[in-house]
Design a protein around this motif. Structure first.
Motif, PDB file in Angstrom:
ATOM      1  N   GLY A 197       0.776  -1.231   0.000  1.00  0.00           N
ATOM      2  CA  GLY A 197       0.000   0.000   0.000  1.00  0.00           C
ATOM      3  C   GLY A 197       0.803   1.275   0.000  1.00  0.00           C
ATOM      4  N   LEU A 198       2.125   1.188   0.091  1.00  0.00           N
ATOM      5  CA  LEU A 198       2.959   2.388   0.079  1.00  0.00           C
ATOM      6  C   LEU A 198       3.549   2.601  -1.308  1.00  0.00           C
ATOM      7  CD1 LEU A 198       4.849   2.107   3.496  1.00  0.00           C
ATOM      8  CD2 LEU A 198       2.808   3.441   2.944  1.00  0.00           C
ATOM      9  N   PRO A 199       3.742   3.856  -1.710  1.00  0.00           N
ATOM     10  CA  PRO A 199       4.177   4.158  -3.076  1.00  0.00           C
ATOM     11  C   PRO A 199       5.684   4.023  -3.283  1.00  0.00           C
ATOM     12  CG  PRO A 199       3.830   6.204  -1.896  1.00  0.00           C
ATOM     13  CD  PRO A 199       3.422   5.096  -0.949  1.00  0.00           C
ATOM     14  N   VAL A 200       6.225   2.860  -2.965  1.00  0.00           N
ATOM     15  CA  VAL A 200       7.639   2.586  -3.211  1.00  0.00           C
ATOM     16  C   VAL A 200       7.756   1.227  -3.885  1.00  0.00           C
ATOM     17  CG1 VAL A 200       8.523   4.035  -1.340  1.00  0.00           C
ATOM     18  CG2 VAL A 200       7.929   1.664  -0.871  1.00  0.00           C
ATOM     19  N   GLN A 201       8.764   1.097  -4.724  1.00  0.00           N
ATOM     20  CA  GLN A 201       8.946  -0.141  -5.489  1.00  0.00           C
ATOM     21  C   GLN A 201       9.859  -1.139  -4.795  1.00  0.00           C
ATOM     22  OE1 GLN A 201       7.114  -0.622  -8.330  1.00  0.00           O
ATOM     23  NE2 GLN A 201       6.219   1.340  -7.671  1.00  0.00           N
ATOM     24  N   ASN A 202      10.788  -0.648  -3.970  1.00  0.00           N
ATOM     25  CA  ASN A 202      11.720  -1.533  -3.269  1.00  0.00           C
ATOM     26  C   ASN A 202      12.202  -0.833  -2.011  1.00  0.00           C
ATOM     27  OD1 ASN A 202      14.393  -0.063  -3.893  1.00  0.00           O
ATOM     28  ND2 ASN A 202      13.520  -0.366  -5.950  1.00  0.00           N
ATOM     29  N   VAL A 203      12.883  -1.560  -1.144  1.00  0.00           N
ATOM     30  CA  VAL A 203      13.250  -1.005   0.160  1.00  0.00           C
ATOM     31  C   VAL A 203      14.367   0.030   0.069  1.00  0.00           C
ATOM     32  CG1 VAL A 203      12.474  -3.021   1.468  1.00  0.00           C
ATOM     33  CG2 VAL A 203      14.842  -2.941   0.624  1.00  0.00           C
ATOM     34  N   ARG A 204      15.056   0.111  -1.048  1.00  0.00           N
ATOM     35  CA  ARG A 204      16.093   1.134  -1.191  1.00  0.00           C
ATOM     36  C   ARG A 204      15.499   2.515  -1.460  1.00  0.00           C
ATOM     37  NH1 ARG A 204      21.485   0.472   0.100  1.00  0.00           N
ATOM     38  NH2 ARG A 204      22.252   1.454  -1.810  1.00  0.00           N
ATOM     39  N   GLN A 205      14.239   2.552  -1.832  1.00  0.00           N
ATOM     40  CA  GLN A 205      13.561   3.812  -2.120  1.00  0.00           C
ATOM     41  C   GLN A 205      13.041   4.402  -0.821  1.00  0.00           C
ATOM     42  OE1 GLN A 205      10.468   3.407  -5.044  1.00  0.00           O
ATOM     43  NE2 GLN A 205       9.818   5.547  -4.878  1.00  0.00           N
ATOM     44  N   ARG A 206      13.538   5.565  -0.451  1.00  0.00           N
ATOM     45  CA  ARG A 206      13.145   6.177   0.820  1.00  0.00           C
ATOM     46  C   ARG A 206      11.746   6.794   0.739  1.00  0.00           C
ATOM     47  NH1 ARG A 206      18.803   7.789   0.999  1.00  0.00           N
ATOM     48  NH2 ARG A 206      19.807   6.912   2.859  1.00  0.00           N
ATOM     49  N   LEU A 207      11.033   6.711   1.864  1.00  0.00           N
ATOM     50  CA  LEU A 207       9.743   7.375   2.011  1.00  0.00           C
ATOM     51  C   LEU A 207       9.631   7.817   3.458  1.00  0.00           C
ATOM     52  CD1 LEU A 207       6.916   8.124   0.847  1.00  0.00           C
ATOM     53  CD2 LEU A 207       6.136   5.888   1.705  1.00  0.00           C
ATOM     54  N   TYR A 208       9.441   9.116   3.661  1.00  0.00           N
ATOM     55  CA  TYR A 208       9.359   9.637   5.026  1.00  0.00           C
ATOM     56  C   TYR A 208       8.015   9.275   5.644  1.00  0.00           C
ATOM     57  CZ  TYR A 208       9.645  12.847   8.986  1.00  0.00           C
ATOM     58  OH  TYR A 208       9.686  13.379  10.244  1.00  0.00           O
ATOM     59  N   ARG A 209       8.062   8.667   6.857  1.00  0.00           N
ATOM     60  CA  ARG A 209       6.847   8.239   7.551  1.00  0.00           C
ATOM     61  C   ARG A 209       6.767   8.848   8.944  1.00  0.00           C
ATOM     62  NH1 ARG A 209       2.684   6.706   5.386  1.00  0.00           N
ATOM     63  NH2 ARG A 209       2.214   4.855   6.637  1.00  0.00           N
ATOM     64  N   GLY A 210       7.516   9.937   9.171  1.00  0.00           N
ATOM     65  CA  GLY A 210       7.399  10.657  10.434  1.00  0.00           C
ATOM     66  C   GLY A 210       6.014  11.262  10.571  1.00  0.00           C
ATOM     67  N   LEU A 211       5.632  11.564  11.790  1.00  0.00           N
ATOM     68  CA  LEU A 211       4.285  12.050  12.066  1.00  0.00           C
ATOM     69  C   LEU A 211       4.151  13.544  11.788  1.00  0.00           C
ATOM     70  CD1 LEU A 211       3.689  10.139  15.412  1.00  0.00           C
ATOM     71  CD2 LEU A 211       2.796   9.547  13.156  1.00  0.00           C
ATOM     72  N   CYS A 212       3.088  13.908  11.072  1.00  0.00           N
ATOM     73  CA  CYS A 212       2.862  15.316  10.736  1.00  0.00           C
ATOM     74  C   CYS A 212       2.736  16.180  11.983  1.00  0.00           C
ATOM     75  CB  CYS A 212       1.602  15.461   9.886  1.00  0.00           C
ATOM     76  SG  CYS A 212       1.689  14.688   8.253  1.00  0.00           S
ATOM     77  N   ARG A 213       2.135  15.632  13.033  1.00  0.00           N
ATOM     78  CA  ARG A 213       1.928  16.416  14.242  1.00  0.00           C
ATOM     79  C   ARG A 213       3.237  16.817  14.899  1.00  0.00           C
ATOM     80  NH1 ARG A 213      -2.068  13.592  17.249  1.00  0.00           N
ATOM     81  NH2 ARG A 213      -1.992  15.406  18.623  1.00  0.00           N
ATOM     82  N   HIS A 214       4.341  16.182  14.490  1.00  0.00           N
ATOM     83  CA  HIS A 214       5.639  16.505  15.073  1.00  0.00           C
ATOM     84  C   HIS A 214       6.561  17.195  14.063  1.00  0.00           C
ATOM     85  CE1 HIS A 214       4.643  13.006  17.965  1.00  0.00           C
ATOM     86  NE2 HIS A 214       4.223  14.166  18.452  1.00  0.00           N
ATOM     87  N   ASN A 215       5.980  17.754  12.998  1.00  0.00           N
ATOM     88  CA  ASN A 215       6.789  18.465  12.008  1.00  0.00           C
ATOM     89  C   ASN A 215       7.516  19.669  12.605  1.00  0.00           C
ATOM     90  OD1 ASN A 215       6.467  16.866   9.796  1.00  0.00           O
ATOM     91  ND2 ASN A 215       4.932  18.139   8.773  1.00  0.00           N
ATOM     92  N   ASP A 216       6.943  20.298  13.634  1.00  0.00           N
ATOM     93  CA  ASP A 216       7.613  21.438  14.251  1.00  0.00           C
ATOM     94  C   ASP A 216       8.957  21.050  14.858  1.00  0.00           C
ATOM     95  OD1 ASP A 216       5.475  22.957  13.525  1.00  0.00           O
ATOM     96  OD2 ASP A 216       4.720  23.313  15.555  1.00  0.00           O
ATOM     97  N   ALA A 217       9.092  19.761  15.221  1.00  0.00           N
ATOM     98  CA  ALA A 217      10.344  19.288  15.816  1.00  0.00           C
ATOM     99  C   ALA A 217      11.331  18.789  14.766  1.00  0.00           C
ATOM    100  CB  ALA A 217      10.053  18.167  16.818  1.00  0.00           C
ATOM    101  N   LEU A 218      10.902  18.722  13.512  1.00  0.00           N
ATOM    102  CA  LEU A 218      11.767  18.173  12.469  1.00  0.00           C
ATOM    103  C   LEU A 218      13.023  19.013  12.215  1.00  0.00           C
ATOM    104  CD1 LEU A 218      12.204  15.919  10.439  1.00  0.00           C
ATOM    105  CD2 LEU A 218      10.747  17.168   8.821  1.00  0.00           C
TER     106      LEU A 218
END
Length: 356
Positions: free
Chosen positions: A276-297
């Motif tokens: 269900g995630l838009p990546v083809q293989n595990v080498r392709q990065r996808l950020y899954r951090g929580l939006c509610r904590h974007n201020d801490a990014l």
């Protein structure tokens, strides 16, 4: 949010640089995890039957662990069991991860003093490529150690497996032990939470630690985790452990990651992205951090930038990696730093792709 990124990085830089010093644990690690030298051990057990039954059973067997090296060998009576889910039951590994239980065995005066049950991360299958996977997963733990002390420490071991059933030939493989969650929590002046999946919500997580968690998993290309959820009715969480000031505390909860074999950094043959995630293989990065904590990014980014030398040194200094795997890992990590050094890419590849 773009303004926060541009101005927050500079504003939080001093705080981020200070974070590792101010967060230094007040308690020392146990003797086993206070050093990084490789231990040589032998495990004598009915491995033939344990391995054969592993996909269906985690029942312990009686075994002996022998610590070799300098001086006289030290022998310990242990219980040994298969553990894990995918590597044990998924049909991808011919040898399961193991759990060592010292029980009531006297460990005083030995490197194992203070230990009870320990996870042993083993090879999946014979062959140098699978051993390199184990070394790389060990290195992934060391990368997070370079970022924060609120992480699981690991100890490398060279294990000789002797099958007392006489069905398997002796084999010697690289493996590593993982620090017990209670010891990790105590070292950081916290306790491990004994809670079921979903009891702690994302709003109760420490924002800085949550952003740090998400950025680390992005760095190593891992999508096989969750900070608050796991299998229904089971202990929380999926490939992470929760720690807090007390068992009753529900603010500032910290999720600590483990189990990185499905990461792009390790790039195991059997690793595939979650459905269900838009990546083809595990080498392709996808950020899954929580939006509610974007201020801490921004603070998390500044922290990783400040630890770049230590992060890269963990790969460069790992002598058990062959040159091909070392170069691949170095380039993979360099690509991560290229992303977080570019505010536009941070905006498009992290902030705008956070998990809601």
């Amino acid at each position: 949010m773009r303004k926060l990124l541009q101005h927050g990085l500079a504003a939080l830089l001093v705080l981020a640089f200070a974070t590792p010093a101010s967060a230094q644990p007040s308690n020392r690690p146990t003797a086993l995890f206070a050093e990084e030298s490789e231990l040589a051990i032998t495990i004598e057990a009915p491995l033939g039957s344990l391995v054969r039954n592993a996909p269906r059973s985690t029942a312990p067997v009686q075994a002996t662990l022998i610590l070799t090296g300098a001086g006289e060998p030290q022998r310990f009576a242990i219980s040994l069991s298969a553990r894990g889910i995918t590597r044990r039951t998924g049909g991808v590994c011919s040898f399961p991860p193991l759990r060592i239980d010292f029980g009531d065995t006297s460990l005083r005066g030995t490197v194992f003093r203070g230990q009870g049950k320990l996870k042993l991360v083993t090879h999946c299958r014979p062959g140098s490529n699978f051993e390199q996977n184990t070394v790389m997963e060990y290195t992934a733990y060391r990368l997070f150690n370079a970022v924060t002390p609120v992480s699981f420490r690991v100890r490398p071991v060279r294990v000789t497996y002797h099958d007392t059933d006489g069905r398997r030939s002796d084999e010697t493989r690289f493996a590593f032990l993982i620090e017990d969650v209670d010891d990790m929590a105590h070292r950081n002046d916290r306790v491990a939470l004994d809670v079921l999946s979903g009891v702690v919500t994302s709003s109760q997580l420490d924002p800085d630690a949550s952003a740090r968690f998400g950025l680390f998993e992005y760095m190593i290309g891992n999508l096989d985790w969750d900070q608050t959820q796991g299998h229904a009715g089971e202990e929380c969480c999926h490939n992470s452990k929760l720690i807090a000031q007390t068992q009753q505390t529900r603010t500032g909860v910290i999720s600590v990651p483990y189990d990185f074999d499905y990461s792009g950094l390790v790039n195991a043959d059997y690793a595939v992205p979650p459905a269900g995630l838009p990546v083809q293989n595990v080498r392709q990065r996808l950020y899954r951090g929580l939006c509610r904590h974007n201020d801490a990014l921004p603070g998390a980014i500044a922290l990783f930038q400040s630890r770049r030398t230590e992060i890269m040194a963990a790969v460069t200094g790992e002598s058990r990696l062959n040159e091909a795997r070392r170069r691949s890992a170095q380039q993979y990590l360099e690509n991560f730093f290229e992303v977080i050094d570019d505010p536009a890419r941070v905006q498009s590849q992290l902030i705008e792709r956070c998990r809601r």
